[in-house]
Design an enzyme around this catalytic site. Structure first.
Site, PDB file in Angstrom:
ATOM      1  N   HIS A  97       0.833  -1.210   0.000  1.00 57.09           N
ATOM      2  CA  HIS A  97       0.000   0.000   0.000  1.00 57.09           C
ATOM      3  C   HIS A  97       0.862   1.252   0.000  1.00 57.09           C
ATOM      4  O   HIS A  97       1.937   1.295   0.609  1.00 57.09           O
ATOM      5  CB  HIS A  97      -0.980   0.004   1.174  1.00 57.09           C
ATOM      6  CG  HIS A  97      -0.352  -0.004   2.534  1.00 57.09           C
ATOM      7  ND1 HIS A  97       0.071   1.153   3.163  1.00 57.09           N
ATOM      8  CD2 HIS A  97      -0.091  -1.007   3.396  1.00 57.09           C
ATOM      9  CE1 HIS A  97       0.555   0.860   4.357  1.00 57.09           C
ATOM     10  NE2 HIS A  97       0.482  -0.454   4.521  1.00 57.09           N
ATOM     11  N   ASP A  99      -0.283   4.378   0.990  1.00 53.10           N
ATOM     12  CA  ASP A  99      -0.654   5.372   1.996  1.00 53.10           C
ATOM     13  C   ASP A  99       0.058   5.099   3.312  1.00 53.10           C
ATOM     14  O   ASP A  99       0.486   3.985   3.586  1.00 53.10           O
ATOM     15  CB  ASP A  99      -2.178   5.410   2.201  1.00 53.10           C
ATOM     16  CG  ASP A  99      -2.748   4.075   2.653  1.00 53.10           C
ATOM     17  OD1 ASP A  99      -2.270   3.029   2.175  1.00 53.10           O
ATOM     18  OD2 ASP A  99      -3.679   4.074   3.489  1.00 53.10           O
ATOM     19  N   ASP A 130       6.570   0.776   6.805  1.00 52.07           N
ATOM     20  CA  ASP A 130       5.165   0.463   6.517  1.00 52.07           C
ATOM     21  C   ASP A 130       4.614   1.448   5.484  1.00 52.07           C
ATOM     22  O   ASP A 130       3.954   2.404   5.839  1.00 52.07           O
ATOM     23  CB  ASP A 130       4.368   0.528   7.824  1.00 52.07           C
ATOM     24  CG  ASP A 130       2.944   0.035   7.676  1.00 52.07           C
ATOM     25  OD1 ASP A 130       2.614  -0.543   6.626  1.00 52.07           O
ATOM     26  OD2 ASP A 130       2.157   0.243   8.608  1.00 52.07           O
ATOM     27  N   GLU A 164      -5.177   1.425   2.458  1.00 55.18           N
ATOM     28  CA  GLU A 164      -5.045   0.295   3.394  1.00 55.18           C
ATOM     29  C   GLU A 164      -5.076   0.750   4.843  1.00 55.18           C
ATOM     30  O   GLU A 164      -5.649   0.077   5.708  1.00 55.18           O
ATOM     31  CB  GLU A 164      -3.745  -0.467   3.103  1.00 55.18           C
ATOM     32  CG  GLU A 164      -3.614  -1.803   3.815  1.00 55.18           C
ATOM     33  CD  GLU A 164      -3.024  -1.693   5.216  1.00 55.18           C
ATOM     34  OE1 GLU A 164      -3.090  -2.688   5.963  1.00 55.18           O
ATOM     35  OE2 GLU A 164      -2.493  -0.609   5.563  1.00 55.18           O
ATOM     36  N   GLU A 165      -4.450   1.891   5.130  1.00 52.91           N
ATOM     37  CA  GLU A 165      -4.299   2.310   6.521  1.00 52.91           C
ATOM     38  C   GLU A 165      -5.617   2.664   7.203  1.00 52.91           C
ATOM     39  O   GLU A 165      -5.676   2.720   8.426  1.00 52.91           O
ATOM     40  CB  GLU A 165      -3.334   3.499   6.616  1.00 52.91           C
ATOM     41  CG  GLU A 165      -1.884   3.177   6.274  1.00 52.91           C
ATOM     42  CD  GLU A 165      -1.207   2.307   7.317  1.00 52.91           C
ATOM     43  OE1 GLU A 165      -1.889   1.841   8.258  1.00 52.91           O
ATOM     44  OE2 GLU A 165       0.008   2.085   7.194  1.00 52.91           O
ATOM     45  N   GLU A 190       3.909  -6.199   3.873  1.00 56.37           N
ATOM     46  CA  GLU A 190       3.522  -5.544   5.129  1.00 56.37           C
ATOM     47  C   GLU A 190       4.484  -5.970   6.244  1.00 56.37           C
ATOM     48  O   GLU A 190       4.819  -7.148   6.350  1.00 56.37           O
ATOM     49  CB  GLU A 190       2.093  -5.949   5.503  1.00 56.37           C
ATOM     50  CG  GLU A 190       1.552  -5.300   6.747  1.00 56.37           C
ATOM     51  CD  GLU A 190       1.152  -3.847   6.528  1.00 56.37           C
ATOM     52  OE1 GLU A 190       1.147  -3.097   7.513  1.00 56.37           O
ATOM     53  OE2 GLU A 190       0.846  -3.479   5.376  1.00 56.37           O
TER      54      GLU A 190
END
Length: 280
Positions: A97, A99, A130, A164-165, A190
């Site tokens: 991801h 974001d 992350d 995703e976050e 991840e």
């Protein structure tokens, strides 16, 4: 992948190290904070995710990938790159991801969270672990395959997704899969919560999100004792004088905690590695 092929790809990645670190620093400098986080200025932040996706698209094209950017919301574009295989092999997704979570605690950082700080062992910055480092590593791995003349039999599908976050998978991974970019398997970079760093985890817990509305009946604070007395006499009174929504919410919370403890014991998967108990 043969041992010789693996060694050639790893050697090429090692030679790319400086470029990889510089690219990661560039990605960290993009303020791709998820704009739907509470207390965030959506209009100020939207577009950051797309900017990271464009950076990844540039890397994907360097791997000779067929590249596409698209989004379900303006300024929130996913990116996909497909490196076509020679045929006859299973396909693989590299997913991550774009974001990141907000950096509202930036005053507590030793350095600007959106300026990468690089020392002998780490690259520090919001999103460095992350998970922009993983996204960059995936893209450079695809490049290494191409530059060493290596062609997989199956397709390699690179995915950089938004949302995703803040649990907006309908805008990110689900949207990408719905567009037809599926495969036989997937590797998601991840960060893990395992006891050992860089652990390969074939299974992971999911997340169940719910919204529970709890109602009460307001009254003067002096009615608290009367409410307690009536509850002790008849817990299921049809028409209480006063009812505390906080007390009701705490009972629900306690029930969920008990359910969680039960599921830890009753719902397991042989592939899932439980966290070990801390040593005394």
């Amino acid at each position: 992948m043969t041992a010789d092929l693996t060694n050639r790809v790893l050697a090429r990645i090692d030679s790319m190290r400086e470029e990889m670190v510089a690219t990661l620093a560039e990605a960290i400098s993009i303020r791709s904070v998820n704009p739907t986080y509470p207390d965030q200025d959506y209009d100020d932040l939207v577009g950051g995710e797309t900017e990271v996706s464009r950076l990844l698209a540039r890397l994907y094209r360097q791997a000779d990938a067929e590249t596409e950017l698209f989004g379900e919301a303006p300024g929130r574009d996913n990116v996909v790159g497909v490196v076509r295989g020679s045929g006859g092999g299973r396909s693989l997704i590299f997913n991550g991801h774009v974001d990141v979570v907000p950096a509202d605690d930036s005053a507590q950082w030793a350095h600007d969270p959106f300026t990468a700080f690089i020392d002998e062992t780490h690259v520090w910055g919001r999103g460095s672990a992350d998970m922009k480092s993983g996204l960059v590593a995936q893209a450079f791995a695809a490049r290494a395959l191409t530059e060493t003349g290596t062609r997989l039999r199956g397709d390699l599908i690179l995915q950089g997704v938004v949302g995703e976050e803040n649990l907006e998978h309908h805008l990110g991974t689900s949207a990408v899969l719905d567009r037809g970019f599926t495969a036989d398997g997937a590797i998601i970079v991840e960060p893990t919560g395992a006891d050992r760093p860089l652990t390969v985890m074939p299974a992971t817990p999911g997340v169940l999100v719910m919204r529970i509305a709890v109602t009460g009946r307001s009254a003067h604070a002096s009615m608290r004792s009367r409410m307690r007395a009536r509850a002790m006499a008849d817990e299921h009174a049809a028409d209480p004088v006063v009812a505390s929504a906080i007390d009701a919410a705490l009972r629900i919370h306690d029930g969920l905690r008990r359910l969680e403890a039960e599921w830890v014991e009753s719902r397991t998967d042989p592939l899932f590695e439980r966290a070990s108990s801390p040593s005394v």
